[in-house]
Design a protein around this motif. Structure first.
Motif, PDB file in Angstrom:
ATOM      1  N   VAL A 384      42.517 -19.558  -9.405  1.00 37.14           N
ATOM      2  CA  VAL A 384      43.860 -19.393  -8.844  1.00 37.14           C
ATOM      3  C   VAL A 384      44.798 -20.455  -9.416  1.00 37.14           C
ATOM      4  O   VAL A 384      45.920 -20.155  -9.845  1.00 37.14           O
ATOM      5  CB  VAL A 384      43.821 -19.480  -7.300  1.00 37.14           C
ATOM      6  N   LYS A 385      44.326 -21.684  -9.443  1.00 37.89           N
ATOM      7  CA  LYS A 385      45.154 -22.796  -9.923  1.00 37.89           C
ATOM      8  C   LYS A 385      45.488 -22.625 -11.408  1.00 37.89           C
ATOM      9  O   LYS A 385      46.642 -22.785 -11.825  1.00 37.89           O
ATOM     10  CB  LYS A 385      44.378 -24.102  -9.706  1.00 37.89           C
ATOM     11  N   LEU A 386      44.481 -22.291 -12.202  1.00 35.87           N
ATOM     12  CA  LEU A 386      44.713 -22.104 -13.640  1.00 35.87           C
ATOM     13  C   LEU A 386      45.590 -20.888 -13.907  1.00 35.87           C
ATOM     14  O   LEU A 386      46.436 -20.902 -14.809  1.00 35.87           O
ATOM     15  CB  LEU A 386      43.369 -21.956 -14.358  1.00 35.87           C
ATOM     16  N   GLY A 387      45.394 -19.832 -13.121  1.00 29.03           N
ATOM     17  CA  GLY A 387      46.205 -18.626 -13.296  1.00 29.03           C
ATOM     18  C   GLY A 387      47.668 -18.879 -13.010  1.00 29.03           C
ATOM     19  O   GLY A 387      48.555 -18.378 -13.719  1.00 29.03           O
ATOM     20  N   GLU A 388      47.923 -19.648 -11.977  1.00 31.11           N
ATOM     21  CA  GLU A 388      49.307 -19.980 -11.636  1.00 31.11           C
ATOM     22  C   GLU A 388      49.962 -20.766 -12.770  1.00 31.11           C
ATOM     23  O   GLU A 388      51.120 -20.516 -13.132  1.00 31.11           O
ATOM     24  CB  GLU A 388      49.344 -20.789 -10.342  1.00 31.11           C
ATOM     25  N   LEU A 389      49.224 -21.701 -13.337  1.00 26.76           N
ATOM     26  CA  LEU A 389      49.763 -22.492 -14.447  1.00 26.76           C
ATOM     27  C   LEU A 389      50.049 -21.609 -15.655  1.00 26.76           C
ATOM     28  O   LEU A 389      51.104 -21.724 -16.285  1.00 26.76           O
ATOM     29  CB  LEU A 389      48.771 -23.597 -14.819  1.00 26.76           C
TER      30      LEU A 389
END
Length: 479
Positions: A384-389
């Motif tokens: 989720v965190k990497l996707g948002e970035l």
């Protein structure tokens, strides 16, 4: 008279219900058709998701996958790649890599062998195990309603042995000296690849080009899909792809992914290829058999190999790797999360394979029913965190107008990797210890940053000595 009035009322209500149903269908069709066609701007910040419908759920259906499409948005997914959804040939169906279903004597035992997705008996039909064509339509509509594009896995190199072309158009196939249709043959050795469940198509026949084009256009024109992932794309002539892709684009813009690193495929036909060599390097670095020095040599190589607007798909796993070469944990061990973040930080587009987001640590069966785990844990949060970035930060743009990649030096460049991505004045740094031992180093770059994964501030100074634990990584954003 009352009966007549009642009958009239029933008829009127029937027409009203029919009209409402028709309007509902038209609204459904219109909402799908109005979805904005795919663009490079979308692809710059995209995450691609490989959906293995058979194994995605215990039911193995379109409907069960469709339910979860809104959750894929949390992972930053903008492109859904569906593994082949077509009916699978029964003749010569694979039971194991070495046995076909004909080799299995027990009728009950035979039932569990579902065959390879890539042995297709009909290019324009749906595998009934997955559901109906209406179920497929609903999947595409739901994806579009959630701002995602759908591409189909296309197998142009071969068909299953039950395909009607075997009987109706044997001229479409490669044949041996006795005139028998053959399975695919390795041109370098003259021997079979071992794909005995499929029959090899021959693109020296121009009529095949037209027939295959018609099958592909059907999905774009009638089913509103958004492109294709081409299986073993390099085994089909580049000329065919250069012929067929413009035909598809006459219907709408499409996104084309080649299972290949052949640069010739990208001149006209394909948008993105597989980063196979980079993936294998990641595996070797994780094992300690190669180093950052080897990665630097690889990046220098691809910089001179490809055109400026060519790009590759980065991955730590996919259906082939998982089933045949091992899980992420088996291949990468403690380096797994570091390499996952690496695939997002690099130029290109990161791939998530079904189950990866849940930290799946098992090899999925390929010819039989299986199921991925679906318990959200740490790796879900990391994705989720990497996707948002990836979705929001221009420094990770990775398509035809990708952010720049600049290698940054440290005092320990064979074991520590550092590079900068930048675009429109914004910068991002990926910094990692690519070994299983703690490493000390100094950086040639300095400044105030935020550690994206922890949200903690970090100041780098050139005279500062850093000590990174085994496989420790940071994604640094300028403050």
């Amino acid at each position: 008279m009352r009966h007549i009035k009642f009958l009239s009322l029933v008829i009127s209500l029937s027409f009203l219900v029919a009209a409402c149903n028709q309007k509902s269908k038209e609204d459904k069709k219109d909402s799908t058709d109005d979805f904005e066609p795919i663009t490079n701007e979308v692809l710059e910040s995209s995450v691609i998701y490989e959906a293995n419908i058979r194994q995605y759920s215990p039911e193995g259906t379109f409907d069960e996958f469709t339910k979860d499409i809104p959750e894929l948005k949390e992972l930053g997914v903008k492109v859904i790649w569906l593994m082949p959804v077509y009916p699978i040939s029964m003749k010569n169906r694979k039971a194991t890599p070495d046995l076909s279903i004909e080799d299995i004597e027990d009728p009950e035992e035979k039932k569990k062998y579902l065959g390879s997705y890539y042995a297709i008996s009909d290019y324009t039909a749906i595998n009934p195990e997955f559901g109906s064509m209406d179920d497929f339509d609903e999947l595409v509509k739901t994806a579009h309603d959630n701002g995602m594009y759908v591409i189909l896995d296309w197998v142009a190199n071969h068909t299953g042995w039950d395909h009607k072309w075997i009987e109706e158009h044997p001229e479409y196939y490669h044949k041996d000296n006795e005139g028998n249709v053959t399975d695919p043959i390795n041109p370098d050795t003259g021997e079979s690849w071992g794909w005995t469940d499929v029959a090899h198509l021959n693109y020296e026949n121009d009529s095949l080009w037209t027939a295959m084009k018609d099958e592909m256009v059907y999905w774009v024109k009638e089913k509103n899909i958004d492109g294709f992932r081409a299986d073993v794309a390099g085994n089909v002539t580049t000329e065919f792809w250069n012929y067929v892709v413009p035909k598809l684009k006459e219907e709408k813009p499409v996104f084309m992914l080649a299972e290949s690193e052949d640069k010739d495929l990208f001149y006209e036909a394909f948008d993105m290829g597989y980063n196979w060599e980079g993936h294998h390097l990641m595996n070797e670095i994780a094992k300690g058999e190669m180093s950052v020095k080897d990665w630097d040599a690889y990046m220098a190589k691809i910089d001179t190999t490809y055109q400026k607007d060519d790009y590759l798909m980065n991955f730590i796993t996919n259906h082939d790797e998982n089933s045949w070469n091992g899980t992420v944990e088996e291949r990468m061990g403690d380096a797994s999360e570091t390499m996952l973040a690496f695939t997002y930080a690099l130029p290109g587009m990161p791939l998530i394979y079904s189950g990866q987001e849940y930290g799946m640590d098992k090899r999925l069966k390929f010819f039989e029913k299986d199921s991925i785990p679906k318990v959200k844990g740490k790796l879900w949060d990391v994705h989720v965190k990497l996707g948002e970035l990836k979705n929001t930060n221009k420094t990770l743009h990775g398509a035809k107008k990708a952010a720049s990649y600049k290698r940054l030096s440290t005092s320990n460049d064979e074991k520590v990797i550092a590079f900068e991505r930048s675009k429109n004045g914004e910068t991002l740094i990926y910094l990692a210890n690519f070994t299983d031992e703690s490493q000390e180093f100094q950086t040639s770059f300095y400044g105030r940053y935020k550690d994206y994964m922890t949200s903690e501030p970090l100041e780098l100074k050139t005279d500062q000595i850093h000590n990174f634990k085994p496989w420790e990584y940071k994604i640094l954003i300028s403050e």
